[in-house]
Design an enzyme around this catalytic site. Structure first.
Site, PDB file in Angstrom:
ATOM      1  N   ARG A  15     -10.979 -14.263  14.020  1.00 21.67           N
ATOM      2  CA  ARG A  15     -11.452 -15.252  14.994  1.00 21.67           C
ATOM      3  C   ARG A  15     -10.266 -16.073  15.455  1.00 21.67           C
ATOM      4  O   ARG A  15      -9.147 -15.927  14.947  1.00 21.67           O
ATOM      5  CB  ARG A  15     -12.487 -16.176  14.347  1.00 21.67           C
ATOM      6  N   GLU A  40      -6.312 -13.294  -7.960  1.00 19.84           N
ATOM      7  CA  GLU A  40      -4.925 -12.969  -7.640  1.00 19.84           C
ATOM      8  C   GLU A  40      -3.977 -13.854  -8.440  1.00 19.84           C
ATOM      9  O   GLU A  40      -4.349 -14.955  -8.867  1.00 19.84           O
ATOM     10  CB  GLU A  40      -4.646 -13.185  -6.149  1.00 19.84           C
ATOM     11  N   HIS A  65      -7.074 -26.531  -0.671  1.00 15.72           N
ATOM     12  CA  HIS A  65      -6.894 -25.257   0.020  1.00 15.72           C
ATOM     13  C   HIS A  65      -7.312 -25.325   1.487  1.00 15.72           C
ATOM     14  O   HIS A  65      -7.506 -24.283   2.119  1.00 15.72           O
ATOM     15  CB  HIS A  65      -7.659 -24.133  -0.685  1.00 15.72           C
ATOM     16  N   LYS A 117     -12.663  -9.805   1.303  1.00 18.03           N
ATOM     17  CA  LYS A 117     -11.247  -9.874   0.932  1.00 18.03           C
ATOM     18  C   LYS A 117     -10.815  -8.683   0.082  1.00 18.03           C
ATOM     19  O   LYS A 117      -9.719  -8.150   0.250  1.00 18.03           O
ATOM     20  CB  LYS A 117     -10.966 -11.189   0.198  1.00 18.03           C
TER      21      LYS A 117
END
Length: 660
Positions: free
Chosen positions: A292, A200, A235, A116
């Site tokens: 994917r 973040e 999440h 990431k």
């Protein structure tokens, strides 16, 4: 086009790929673990190869064995599905080195987008908007804490190599940071063999909107519009829909073009998803790219009329994209509900067990249609602790969102699963909330609507009790002989015959009385209320109940003493207690700290001799690839730890002894 492909996955995605390949005249090879010898995906393929033990690390993550199976069976290509090895660049590279086509992006794209932090830097260079955060390589906990303080709380800690909500925690204050970081790193190392994280800013009331992209080997890339995946728990996505409510054509074009720019920045080929965090005012930020096919791809198929698995196969075979950007159209609205083996009222703990009953809506169209089921299991299959908790995906399509919502409610109403906890009733409540029905969407929807989502009553007792009585009468009528002496209807020449039913709903016991009157007719007495009662059994499972002025159609499914009841109002499970058989049963011991599901013991948070209070976290378990914290049931003192960290424990096993 390929003559034979190997499917390096299991469950519904393996079944889905097999179905599309068969339609295209392609032979398929399944791989399976010892736990999946009789699985649906094995039967769906032309050949099957055993690759190891039940745990993923011993089978579906053993890419050397999978590649050997491909070579041994003559498969020209490998479809990785999603999860497992689908985003593993080492596996993709090994396929290329062995001359086997990997049906997915090139290893370089997987590597670039798999981390990431690195992907954020690439996106910044490509001009894609980013959320403020820290994506650096220095993973010193003190530095990470400093960066979180700099960004300002709340922040989101995310595993750099992660996905699917694993290794992710929202942190709302500085004093929560250290514990959340440790938990994220544990999950990340267990799931991805990499404990690096990024941090973040946690956007308030964000929407999660993703763009389906597709690239080919000729350098063309398109976007197939968007999906709104804002409804999440832990999440992880619960409901997904396409198109995103409230999306304007201008914003759709902006996000689509940004997604294509992201894909082209890494030379992307095949199916991918660019995920964005979207503020309520429409501002959007790149979050990550999943290299994917996504679980929720059927809603895109429903509104575009395209088969994305077929696109994957054609692109991997070197063909150009079937359509150009200007040729793509969308029509109608689609919603997907993920049906999982879990207990929403128990903190979404995963459930295991046998699908004693698995009945889908009537007129369902497998793979295509207004109501579609993608499932890799069937009635009688076991849900094990080794794999993801998803049982099936229910996808509905409508001319507009209102029609899709109505079809979703009807389809969930007619989905009957018995044998273990599922989230079907929760999904139905979720879709009916004011927030979802009104398209007031953000990732906090479930928490915001928790008053109407959790610990809700099921069917009224008068209905569920009447259904159990109807079921019992139907069974007795079907098994009695033709002579009057074998009748079990309690006939009396004069007066009424009264029969008692002892029913248990959870920990609550109820006495229900059925009275047959000599002039005909019956009454039920439930919680002191006397109700005129009649029943018409249409078959062994379907009964029309007449309760006073009310008429209710129910379905009943019995396993031993337990009877599951389903109607349009909801569902319930009652136990018809045989009082004589249970005479002498004692109360179970209370206050024990037990495993709520089978899994691996990750950590003890207390040691022998510690004094603990009710609700204090004492142990951490991992099951179905997620961590679950187990708290003390009462105040006490830890007398003994009964397992070691790393042990596999069974459902209900006592983890430690507590003294008063």
């Amino acid at each position: 086009m390929f003559k034979k492909i190997l499917i390096a996955n299991r469950g519904e995605i393996a079944c889905r790929v097999a179905a599309t390949a068969r339609r295209l005249g392609i032979q398929t090879v399944a791989v399976y673990s010892e736990a999946d010898a009789n699985a649906q995906h094995v039967k769906a393929c032309d050949e099957a190869v055993l690759i190891g033990g039940p745990a993923p690390r011993d089978s579906y993550l053993q890419w050397q064995r999978i590649l050997a199976a491909a070579k041994a069976t003559g498969a020209e290509a490998v479809h990785p599905g999603y999860g497992f090895l689908s985003e593993n660049e080492a596996f993709a590279q090994a396929c290329a080195d062995a001359g086997v086509v990997f049906i997915g992006p090139p290893p370089s794209a997987i590597q670039a987008m798999g981390l990431k932090a690195e992907s954020k830097r690439l996106m910044e260079a490509a001009g894609v908007p980013l959320v403020p955060g820290y994506h650096g390589a220095d993973q010193d906990p003190a530095l990470l804490k400093h960066e979180a303080d700099r960004i300002g709380y709340p922040v989101l800690i995310k595993a750099s190599a992660g996905g699917g909500g694993k290794g992710m925690r929202a942190v709302f204050s500085a004093d929560e940071f250290d514990a959340a970081l440790a938990s994220c790193k544990r999950e990340a190392i267990n799931s991805f063999s990499d404990d690096a994280v990024l941090i973040e800013r946690y956007v308030q009331r964000p929407r999660h909107i993703e763009i389906q992209v597709f690239g080919d080997t000729q350098g063309d890339c398109v976007y197939l519009f968007e999906r709104d995946c804002s409804v999440q728990r832990r999440h992880q996505k619960v409901l997904e829909e396409a198109p995103a409510p409230g999306m304007t054509p201008e914003r759709r074009a902006q996000m689509g073009e940004a997604a294509v720019a992201a894909a082209k920045a890494v030379g992307y080929v095949g199916a991918g998803t660019v995920e964005f965090i979207v503020e309520q005012d429409g501002r959007f930020y790149f979050m990550e790219m999943n290299t994917r096919l996504q679980v929720e791809h059927p809603v895109t198929e429903a509104i575009t009329g395209q088969d994305l698995v077929e696109w994957q196969l054609r692109v991997a075979a070197g063909q150009p994209l079937p359509l150009k950007q200007h040729e793509l159209r969308m029509h109608g609205h689609a919603i997907e509900a993920r049906i999982c083996a879990e207990n929403p009222d128990g903190g979404f703990l995963p459930a295991t067990g046998t699908l004693d009953v698995a009945r889908w809506p009537d007129h369902v169209a497998f793979q295509r249609g207004d109501v579609r089921i993608d499932a890799g299991v069937r009635e009688g299959d076991a849900i094990s602790p080794f794999y993801d908790s998803m049982i099936a995906k229910l996808i509905v399509w409508g001319e507009d969102r209102a029609q899709a919502l109505a079809r979703l409610d009807a389809a969930l109403r007619d989905t009957h699963i018995v044998g273990l906890h599922t989230n079907v009733a929760f999904l139905r409540r979720c879709a009916a909330t004011a927030s979802f029905a009104g398209a007031d969407l953000d990732t906090g929807l479930i928490e915001r609507e928790k008053a109407v989502l959790f610990n809700r009553p099921g069917l009224p007792l008068r209905v569920s009790a009447a259904a159990v009585v109807a079921h019992t009468l139907a069974v007795e009528a079907a098994t009695q002989g033709s002579d009057p002496w074998s009748a079990r209807d309690g006939f009396r020449l004069f007066g009424a015959a009264t029969r008692r039913f002892d029913l248990a709903a959870g920990d609550t016991h109820h006495e229900v009385l059925l009275a047959r009157h000599h002039r005909g007719g019956m009454t039920l007495t439930v919680e002191g209320e006397v109700i005129e009662f009649a029943v018409q059994s249409l078959d062994a499972e379907t009964h029309e109940l007449f309760l006073g002025q009310d008429r209710v159609r129910v379905k009943t499914y019995a396993q031993g003493e337990r009877v599951a009841v389903f109607s349009a109002e909801g569902s319930a499970v009652l136990t018809e207690v045989d009082v004589i058989a249970h005479a002498g049963d004692g109360a179970t011991e209370g206050g024990r700290l037990t495993a709520p599901m089978p899994g691996k013991l990750v950590a003890f948070l207390a040691k022998a001799g510690d004094t603990v209070s009710k609700g204090q976290p004492l142990a951490v378990m991992e099951a179905m690839k997620m961590e679950h914290t187990i708290s003390s049931p009462r105040d006490g003192k830890v007398a003994e730890l009964l397992f070691a960290v790393g042990d596999q424990v069974t459902d209900g096993a006592e983890l430690l002894k507590l003294e008063a």
